[in-house]
Design a protein around this motif. Structure first.
Motif, short mmCIF file in Angstrom:
data_model
loop_
_atom_site.label_atom_id
_atom_site.label_comp_id
_atom_site.label_asym_id
_atom_site.label_seq_id
_atom_site.Cartn_x
_atom_site.Cartn_y
_atom_site.Cartn_z
N ARG A 291 7.38 -40.12 12.36
CA ARG A 291 6.35 -40.93 13.04
C ARG A 291 6.12 -42.21 12.25
NH1 ARG A 291 3.24 -37.85 16.58
NH2 ARG A 291 2.52 -39.90 17.32
N LEU A 292 6.20 -43.36 12.95
CA LEU A 292 5.98 -44.64 12.29
C LEU A 292 4.50 -44.78 11.95
CD1 LEU A 292 7.56 -47.17 11.45
CD2 LEU A 292 6.85 -48.24 13.60
N CYS A 293 4.20 -45.05 10.66
CA CYS A 293 2.82 -45.05 10.17
C CYS A 293 2.54 -46.28 9.30
CB CYS A 293 2.55 -43.81 9.30
SG CYS A 293 2.74 -42.23 10.11
N VAL A 294 1.29 -46.69 9.31
CA VAL A 294 0.76 -47.55 8.26
C VAL A 294 0.38 -46.62 7.11
CG1 VAL A 294 -1.19 -48.96 7.54
CG2 VAL A 294 -0.04 -49.46 9.69
N ILE A 295 1.01 -46.79 5.96
CA ILE A 295 0.79 -45.90 4.82
C ILE A 295 -0.04 -46.61 3.77
CG2 ILE A 295 1.89 -44.48 3.05
CD1 ILE A 295 4.35 -44.30 4.82
N ASP A 296 -1.07 -45.95 3.31
CA ASP A 296 -1.95 -46.49 2.28
C ASP A 296 -1.89 -45.56 1.08
OD1 ASP A 296 -3.63 -48.49 1.43
OD2 ASP A 296 -5.45 -47.49 2.08
N TRP A 297 -1.43 -46.09 -0.06
CA TRP A 297 -1.31 -45.31 -1.29
C TRP A 297 -2.59 -45.47 -2.11
CZ3 TRP A 297 3.06 -42.57 -0.90
CH2 TRP A 297 4.14 -43.11 -0.20
N LYS A 298 -3.20 -44.36 -2.49
CA LYS A 298 -4.43 -44.38 -3.28
C LYS A 298 -4.25 -43.54 -4.54
CE LYS A 298 -6.83 -46.72 -0.24
NZ LYS A 298 -7.25 -48.13 -0.51
N THR A 299 -5.00 -43.90 -5.59
CA THR A 299 -5.04 -43.09 -6.81
C THR A 299 -6.45 -42.55 -6.99
OG1 THR A 299 -5.54 -45.02 -8.20
CG2 THR A 299 -3.21 -44.44 -7.90
#
Length: 347
Positions: A257-265
């Motif tokens: 699935r094409l997604c907007v991915i947000d990486w968080k720590t």
């Protein structure tokens, strides 16, 4: 109540009176009247405490020279007595959920998405922000600033309480250094992720990282195995109608699935999406902006929030399907309306 029970109560009361007053030459009597002019000693729960068992604790409290009204002590008492702050359960019905006064579609009906094989050959796209960031008076504003300016009171309370606790523990200067270090680690983590994703696209084997981001990278390793079809990296998006912008960490396929991915720590575990606070609104805002940005020849209907942990424990991946994206998109529109109202009041 039976006669036998009344008889036992009468006998016990008489015995109690004899024990108390056997060595004193004063009259004793029982009264059923509720109006007494003499003050009676109050009986408290402390008299029932096993003082021998807790003698060491009592001695420590009594001998302490630290004022019980220090900020540290107040927070300790707050945690012990009340725990987390929770909303009171009202008896009245909850108000109906608010809806945006000016609804806007998450998707762009005027844009035709191209298949992956016909997409721009320059993918992954990496579009920079405008040369000079525009702000107030109806100009473009960032998603981050809008969310910060419209933060709910409860969320702001928790943030401020965390800040005050960290300042008490680290001091003002120490807290500044701590936040700077967190920001630096996050920035470096994003850079390492970008290198890994680009290297995978080019089929290059990268050496293992040994810096302070190694724990974060180990944390997201199982998520990266499900990420493919990279479309953008650290790329600016702008909503052509609602006039806001932001920078998307990544657009790629997650489990097809094409997604907007947000990486968080994060230093704390966030096993459910509610613990990520405004991050879902941020992702939904980026999805809407990308769909209404002419620089992108495709549209997105899903989002993904990945929370990585420094100790290397498995990251939590919170997938936002189209229905959930629409839910948070409506919440974002409400925050955007609130922000614009505040800006108008200031003028």
């Amino acid at each position: 109540m039976t006669m036998k029970t009344l008889h036992l109560i009468s006998r016990n009361c008489k015995g109690l009176v004899n024990v108390v007053f056997q060595h004193q030459q004063i009259p004793a009597f029982l009264s059923t009247s509720c109006i007494l002019h003499s003050k009676k000693k109050k009986v408290t729960g402390y008299e029932e405490i096993d003082q021998e068992k807790y003698s060491s604790l009592v001695q420590k409290v009594v001998s302490s020279r630290t004022s019980c009204q220090t900020p540290e002590r107040i927070f300790e008492e707050d945690n012990f007595l009340y725990g987390k702050v929770v909303k009171s359960m009202g008896t009245s019905q909850e108000p109906e959920p608010r809806v945006p006064r000016n609804p806007s579609s998450l998707y762009n009906s005027k844009k035709a998405s191209l298949p992956v094989e016909q997409a721009d050959p320059s993918i992954p796209l990496k579009i920079a922000l405008p040369a000079k960031d525009r702000n107030a008076n109806g100009r473009l504003l960032s998603v981050t600033r809008i969310l910060q300016q419209t933060m709910p009171m409860e969320q702001a309370f928790y943030l401020e309480r965390w800040k005050q606790r960290m300042i008490m523990e680290l001091g003002e200067e120490g807290f500044i250094q701590y936040t700077a270090a967190i920001f630096s680690q996050g920035k470096l983590f994003h850079a390492r992720l970008e290198d890994i994703l680009l290297a995978r696209e080019d089929g290059i084997q990268r050496p293992e990282d040994r810096d302070e981001t190694s724990g974060y990278l180990a944390s997201v390793e199982h998520v990266l195995s499900d990420v493919a079809g990279l479309r953008t990296l650290e790329s600016a998006v702008m909503h052509s109608e609602l006039k806001y912008l932001g920078i998307v960490d990544c657009v790629a396929q997650y489990r097809g699935r094409l997604c907007v991915i947000d990486w968080k720590t994060s230093e704390k575990q966030k096993p459910n999406i509610q613990r990520t606070f405004d991050n879902p609104l941020q992702v939904a805002a980026y999805v809407g902006a990308l769909n209404h940005d002419a620089n992108y020849k495709f549209q997105v209907d899903c989002g993904l929030i990945v929370v990585a942990y420094k100790d290397g424990s498995p990251a939590h991946a919170h997938f936002m399907d189209p229905e959930l994206c629409k839910h948070y998109w409506d919440k974002w529109l409400l925050r955007l309306e609130e922000f614009k109202e505040k800006q108008e009041e200031k003028q």
